[in-house]
Scaffold this motif. Structure first.
Motif, PDB file in Angstrom:
ATOM      1  N   GLU A   1       0.817  -1.209   0.000  1.00  9.39           N
ATOM      2  CA  GLU A   1       0.000   0.000   0.000  1.00  9.39           C
ATOM      3  C   GLU A   1       0.851   1.260   0.000  1.00  9.39           C
ATOM      4  O   GLU A   1       1.856   1.336   0.714  1.00  9.39           O
ATOM      5  CB  GLU A   1      -0.894  -0.021   1.252  1.00  9.39           C
ATOM      6  N   HIS A   2       0.439   2.210  -0.812  1.00  7.63           N
ATOM      7  CA  HIS A   2       1.110   3.516  -0.818  1.00  7.63           C
ATOM      8  C   HIS A   2       0.441   4.398   0.228  1.00  7.63           C
ATOM      9  O   HIS A   2      -0.734   4.738   0.093  1.00  7.63           O
ATOM     10  CB  HIS A   2       0.994   4.136  -2.223  1.00  7.63           C
ATOM     11  N   ILE A   3       1.174   4.753   1.267  1.00  8.89           N
ATOM     12  CA  ILE A   3       0.645   5.638   2.308  1.00  8.89           C
ATOM     13  C   ILE A   3       1.064   7.049   1.919  1.00  8.89           C
ATOM     14  O   ILE A   3       2.177   7.482   2.190  1.00  8.89           O
ATOM     15  CB  ILE A   3       1.236   5.266   3.687  1.00  8.89           C
ATOM     16  N   SER A   4       0.166   7.737   1.239  1.00 12.72           N
ATOM     17  CA  SER A   4       0.571   9.022   0.675  1.00 12.72           C
ATOM     18  C   SER A   4       0.258  10.163   1.637  1.00 12.72           C
ATOM     19  O   SER A   4      -0.470   9.998   2.603  1.00 12.72           O
ATOM     20  CB  SER A   4      -0.144   9.245  -0.644  1.00 12.72           C
ATOM     21  N   PHE A   5       0.856  11.304   1.353  1.00 14.09           N
ATOM     22  CA  PHE A   5       0.593  12.478   2.190  1.00 14.09           C
ATOM     23  C   PHE A   5       0.716  13.731   1.344  1.00 14.09           C
ATOM     24  O   PHE A   5       1.267  13.709   0.246  1.00 14.09           O
ATOM     25  CB  PHE A   5       1.555  12.521   3.387  1.00 14.09           C
ATOM     26  N   GLY A   6       0.177  14.830   1.880  1.00 12.98           N
ATOM     27  CA  GLY A   6       0.155  16.095   1.147  1.00 12.98           C
ATOM     28  C   GLY A   6       1.486  16.839   1.168  1.00 12.98           C
ATOM     29  O   GLY A   6       2.493  16.325   1.625  1.00 12.98           O
ATOM     30  N   LEU A   7       1.435  18.050   0.673  1.00 13.53           N
ATOM     31  CA  LEU A   7       2.644  18.848   0.489  1.00 13.53           C
ATOM     32  C   LEU A   7       3.021  19.643   1.735  1.00 13.53           C
ATOM     33  O   LEU A   7       2.227  19.802   2.650  1.00 13.53           O
ATOM     34  CB  LEU A   7       2.414  19.865  -0.632  1.00 13.53           C
TER      35      LEU A   7
END
Ligand code: ARG
Length: 610
Positions: free
Chosen positions: A400-406
């Motif tokens: 799983e890609h645990i993404s986050f904002g900028l």
């Protein structure tokens, strides 16, 4: 064949060290799986109540504190279940309440006094003193372990986080991965997972041809020894400036990298030196943040394997050679096509990631692999997982890609070009300095040494907590007034609440030892606080399930607010009735424990005083 040479070289120079870390991790995991003592969920009264209801009504539920206008102690909704079962939610709620009421005093172990319904909700009235005593006593018993459980015992997760690029300072973008990844590792461990922490360093690729070229051209050994990462980074920037005027040097850099991939020992020795210096610097920052990785294999470790994978994929006819360029390309259902090997024969980030993924699932028996990486790489991970699935590399494990904002500055993405990018070390320095100023103003009794120690904890806490207090998908920015606000929404608010409880406890001899087996309370504000405290183990489980550290932050802020409300309303040590007084003391002790444990899951420390 260049690939083979390269691999041989890597094996000689670095394989030993890498292998050592892999073996050590394997051993640790095997030992953990065999003998790690985990706390059973049944120890927690909230879980006891939950499981007794689940057993009775045969549907999963999520217990929550009801909204303030409802007088019940706890509630759950049957709305989702009813939808699934195609039943009338109101009717299902009524049936559930009837079933619970029919069992009072039996399977409910006398914890619940009655159940009522309101639409799709079932509201529970508890034997408050009994339920809260159990929770408080459990906190006192388990202390720093309160909240942990073996819910996910026997499962192994690999978390890929931080992943900075060598010869560059860690920037704020990697800060997010580092902080979120570490919090997830802690949260996973707290629910019984065995966790492998892998730092997938960006230590291979054409940019190192550029760096080596710049170093040979303009490098100053003395300056590099003094301030290695800064100098190497500047060399890299200088390369780009020069390349604007003189584009041929791009070709020179490409040649150098090609030679590195072919196994040129002299060039590789230089690169090894850069890598070593970088890791040593990174480790200083990690140590400050309390982070320790199991492995630092990095992209380079997989550069040799990458070519084998290309062959495998070619044999399986999953990828194809572009007849016009000779590059190896991939086209998978619904995704934009991408390259695995460039025209000049070099591999790419995704090729090395594919080899890494294959290695991970082949080496460890993984239930999950989490990639904690910014949103901008979401296509990369969709492509990576799709290809890995097609090749059978992630059978059984969940990737799983645990993404986050900028990270924003003045509403815009930080950028090196605009000079708005902050290095992590600089950010921490600023935060610690600002904390010092505030501490000097707030507490005149603190000595210089204490200020030094506390400001390190408060300053780091501010940076970490600022990242974790809201959903990771959102962008973050650095607003010092908010990050260091004693009134709420910050780590220091929680740390200060903790220190406040500590100072109450220090002042009374009675607070040290005496305990009751059954606590009694009187005021709404203390019932509310005890109830909130009881929910902590469940919040950890939810944070793990949703991979959302901010659920813990939100919870802690609500807990601290309830505490402050209670603190303003009652005099704790001044309470006349002995039982009530001791109950209150036990309650605030457990609140302190929960704040400490919760912050520690986020990677934030709690000083004894502020
Ligand atoms: N070094 C990469 C970057 O800075 C992050 C690595 C993330 N992990 C991975 N397996 N791709 O963008």
């Amino acid at each position: 064949m260049f690939v083979k040479t390269f691999k041989t070289f890597i094996i000689k120079v670095m394989k030993k060290e890498a292998q050592k870390s892999i073996d050590k991790t394997k051993k640790r995991i095997a030992k953990e799986l065999k003998s790690k003592k985990l706390i059973s969920l049944d120890n927690y009264v909230i879980e006891k109540i939950k499981s007794s209801i689940v057993n009775l009504i045969k549907n999963d539920i999520v217990l929550t504190p009801p909204p303030p206008h409802i007088s019940a102690d706890m509630s759950f909704s049957v709305f989702e279940v009813a939808k699934e079962l195609k039943q009338d939610p109101k009717k299902l709620a009524e049936e559930s309440a009837t079933a619970i009421n029919g069992q009072l005093g039996h399977s409910m172990s006398k914890l619940i006094e009655s159940a009522e319904t309101a639409g799709p909700y079932v509201n529970l009235f508890l034997n408050k003193n009994k339920v809260y005593s159990l929770a408080i006593l459990q906190t006192a018993k388990l202390k720093e372990k309160y909240g942990q459980s073996g819910a996910n015992a026997g499962k192994v997760a690999l978390i890929d986080y931080s992943g900075p690029n060598i010869a560059k300072p860690i920037g704020v973008g990697h800060l997010r991965s580092t902080v979120i990844g570490q919090a997830l590792a802690n949260i996973y461990e707290a629910t019984g997972y065995s966790v492998i922490k892998d730092n997938h360093l960006g230590d291979w690729g054409t940019q190192f041809g550029k760096l080596v070229y710049a170093y040979k051209q303009w490098g100053d050994k003395k300056k590099i020894a003094e301030n290695p990462i800064k100098e190497l980074n500047e060399l890299y920037i200088k390369f780009h400036e020069e390349a604007e005027k003189n584009p041929e040097i791009e070709d020179k850099a490409r040649e150098i990298f090609q030679k590195m991939e072919e196994g040129d020992k002299k060039l590789l020795n230089l690169w090894i030196k850069f890598r070593k210096i970088s890791i040593a610097e990174f480790k200083k920052t990690y140590e400050r943040l309390g982070i320790k990785f199991d492995t630092y294999l990095g992209e380079s470790y997989f550069a040799g394997e990458a070519e084998k994978i290309i062959q495998e994929a070619l044999n399986k006819k999953i990828v194809f050679e572009d007849p016009s360029t000779g590059a190896i390309a991939v086209e998978l259902g619904g995704l934009p096509s991408f390259l695995l090997r460039k025209q000049d024969g070099s591999t790419l980030y995704i090729t090395r990631d594919l080899a890494t993924l294959k290695f991970r699932t082949a080496t460890f028996k993984l239930a999950e692999i989490l990639y904690v990486v910014g949103d901008e790489q979401s296509l990369h991970f969709r492509q990576l997982f799709a290809l890995a699935r097609a090749l059978g590399y992630i059978d059984g494990a969940k990737a799983e890609h645990i993404s986050f904002g900028l990270v924003l500055s003045g509403g815009e993405k930080m950028s090196t070009r605009k000079g708005t990018l902050i290095e992590l070390e600089e950010l921490i320095k600023q935060s610690v300095e600002k904390s010092k100023e505030i501490l000097r103003q707030k507490n005149k009794d603190l000595g210089e040494k204490e200020i030094e120690e506390i400001s390190e904890i408060v300053g780091l806490g501010a940076v970490i907590y600022n990242d974790l207090r809201q959903s990771r998908q959102k962008n973050i920015s650095f607003d010092w007034n908010r990050m260091l606000d004693f009134e709420g929404g910050s780590a220091v608010y929680l740390q200060y609440t903790f220190a406040r409880i500590n100072s109450i406890l220090k002042k009374c001899p009675e607070c040290q030892g005496e305990t009751l087996t059954l606590t009694t309370f009187e005021k709404d504000s203390e019932f509310a606080l005890a109830k909130k405290m009881m929910f902590f183990p469940m919040v950890i489980l939810e944070a793990q399930k949703h991979k959302s550290p901010h659920l813990i932050a939100v919870y802690l802020e609500e807990l601290a607010q309830l505490f402050n409300h209670f603190y303003n309303e009652v005099s704790i040590i001044g309470t006349e009735d002995r039982e009530l007084r001791l109950s209150r003391i036990m309650l605030i002790k457990s609140v302190a424990t929960v704040i400490k444990n919760g912050l520690s899951l986020l990677g934030v420390k709690t000083p004894e005083k502020i």
